[in-house]
Design an enzyme around this catalytic site. Structure first.
Site, short mmCIF file in Angstrom:
data_model
loop_
_atom_site.label_atom_id
_atom_site.label_comp_id
_atom_site.label_asym_id
_atom_site.label_seq_id
_atom_site.Cartn_x
_atom_site.Cartn_y
_atom_site.Cartn_z
N ASP A 99 19.55 4.35 -34.71
CA ASP A 99 18.94 4.42 -36.07
C ASP A 99 18.28 3.22 -36.43
O ASP A 99 18.78 2.02 -36.04
CB ASP A 99 20.36 4.10 -37.01
CG ASP A 99 21.36 5.32 -36.86
OD1 ASP A 99 21.04 6.27 -36.20
OD2 ASP A 99 22.20 5.23 -37.70
N LEU A 124 19.84 2.01 -24.81
CA LEU A 124 19.76 3.26 -25.99
C LEU A 124 19.25 2.48 -27.36
O LEU A 124 19.87 1.62 -27.62
CB LEU A 124 21.15 4.04 -26.10
CG LEU A 124 21.03 4.99 -27.46
CD1 LEU A 124 21.72 6.53 -26.79
CD2 LEU A 124 21.85 4.56 -28.60
#
Length: 489
Positions: A47, A44
């Site tokens: 930000d 994953l």
């Protein structure tokens, strides 16, 4: 697969190398993968962090959990670029390997200082009882990209905030150093931007919550960013739980911008130019945008294309999310415009001139840019990533007549994507005016720049690989160009 806390917070050193290699191969060979945008090598990506210019290159760090499509114990990985388009991977940057960040190196920012790049981030510390203490940490990176962590935190959480105190933006302004932090007030459980000030980067003074007026900004503000665009202060932030009567949005959490007339950081005062914040992106999937003022005088921004507490079809392939392209910011007539950077043009090849063709391409591939100028006074549908009879596609429904608007519909493009938040997004346009679209498609990512960046709509969609047709549903008056796009990763 349900991930337990124990699995999510397993130490990186306890994972075997073959597992990581298998995950990397799975992500690289996915039919949904991007090739001219930053994406996870495995697991994953969320930000963007530390977006900056240092030592002759642009630098970008990314929140990463490499072992699956979940929010596990986070680290930073590192990319660099000469032009904001051609990014090269420099490897892991900040691992969660100290007491300050034993449960994750969370989001933060970067600032050049005395020949070093300072990396400020939230160290997610968990004690034996799993109580969180958010430490604000300043690490240093030298010209060889070697990073040194400190032994102690620069800023400790004050008593008046909850455990939700994170995402520091470090910058210098008017001769002083400042940090903006997303915060939740411990008593009211409301979201704020907390401001700290220092003369020397050692001793920090809390100036208090930035005054954003009478309206509450939800229960938590994440990823606060201040940039100066054409001399206006612009706040970019993610107010979770924002009342939709203050600013309307359809995504689970919004990513907003707010243009100011002035900002006084020492007094924690913001004087807005707009009455309310506005959506930074009019699509489905943008969050945690990070922007900075570069030495060339421009403000640049890049976004996470993904959302907290949402899932995507690639979760089944053990990888998740990607980043937008970098956008140059500009203010026109009191509105924030976003533009592709010039270097993106260097990826173009195989140009095709277009003039009123109903079928633009039978087999456009999965990496292209499509630039269109649509005449006023008409309505129709543009089908992207379509099957032969246009029954399955990503639909751009446009009206350039009296009832002018543009609707993006991903309902029939492939597997449903977070359907609880709707499959369409609509943008109101000026009546009886020409419409300019600059559309970028890269695997399962689509970015649509509308009227020279007056609006941008970003989304993920998951069409079958065989669906590569681009066509209008009927005769349409337009001119345009179509390019294939080279890969960068």
């Amino acid at each position: 697969m349900e991930w337990t806390r124990e699995q999510r917070y397993r130490k990186y050193k306890d994972w075997d190398a073959q597992t990581l290699l298998d995950l990397q191969a799975q992500a690289a060979t996915s039919p949904y993968q991007m090739h001219y945008h930053i994406h996870p090598l495995s697991g994953l990506l969320n930000d963007p962090n530390g977006f900056s210019y240092y030592n002759g290159e642009y630098h970008l760090f990314c929140q990463s959990y490499p072992f699956g499509p979940v929010h596990g114990v986070k680290s930073w990985i590192h990319f660099a670029s000469p032009d904001l388009v051609h990014w090269h991977y420099l490897g892991p940057a900040i691992d969660p390997d100290s007491d300050l960040d034993n449960a994750g190196a969370y989001s933060g920012s970067a600032m050049e200082h005395n020949g070093k790049l300072l990396l400020m981030y939230t160290g997610n510390h968990r004690d034996e009882d799993w109580t969180r203490i958010p430490y604000q940490v300043i690490a240093e990176m030298d010209e060889n990209n070697h990073i040194t962590k400190p032994d102690k935190a620069a800023i400790l959480p004050p008593d008046h905030v909850s455990e939700h105190f994170r995402d520091p933006q470090l910058f210098k302004h008017n001769g002083k150093y400042y940090v903006l932090l997303g915060a939740q007030d411990a008593k009211t459980k409301s979201g704020h931007i907390d401001i700290y000030e220092s003369d020397d980067l050692e001793t920090w003074h809390e100036n208090g919550y930035l005054d954003l007026g009478k309206d509450e900004m939800g229960y938590m503000i994440e990823c606060p960013n201040l940039v100066f665009v054409d001399n206006y202060p612009v706040l970019i932030f993610c107010p979770q739980g924002l009342d939709k009567s203050i600013a309307d949005y359809q995504n689970i959490y919004p990513n907003m911008y707010w243009i100011g007339k002035d900002i006084n950081l020492s007094k924690a005062q913001f004087t807005p130019l707009q009455d309310h914040p506005a959506n930074l992106d009019d699509g489905f999937d943008v969050y945690a945008t990070q922007a900075f003022n570069a030495p060339d005088g421009n403000a640049y921004a890049i976004s996470w294309v993904g959302l907290p507490d949402c899932t995507y079809p690639t979760d089944k392939e053990n990888w998740a999310n990607c980043y937008s392209q970098v956008k140059r910011l500009e203010i026109k007539d009191g509105v924030l415009y976003q533009h592709p950077v010039d270097a993106i043009k260097n990826l173009r090849h195989n140009e095709k001139q277009l003039n009123n063709e109903k079928i633009i391409s039978q087999k456009a591939g999965k990496q292209y840019e499509l630039k269109l100028h649509l005449a006023a006074g008409q309505a129709g549908k543009l089908h992207l990533a379509s099957n032969e009879d246009l029954s399955a596609s990503l639909v751009v429904d446009f009206n350039t007549a009296q009832d002018a608007k543009l609707t993006i519909d991903r309902a029939s493009s492939g597997p449903a994507v977070n359907p609880d938040y709707g499959a369409t997004r609509t943008i109101e346009l000026n009546a009886n005016q020409d419409l300019d679209l600059d559309i970028f498609v890269d695997g399962s990512l689509c970015e649509i720049f509308i009227n020279d960046g007056r609006h941008v709509a970003t989304l993920r969609f998951f069409a079958p690989s065989s669906n590569q047709k681009i066509a209008f549903d009927k005769d349409t008056k337009y001119t345009g160009r179509l390019w294939s796009m080279n890969s960068i990763l």
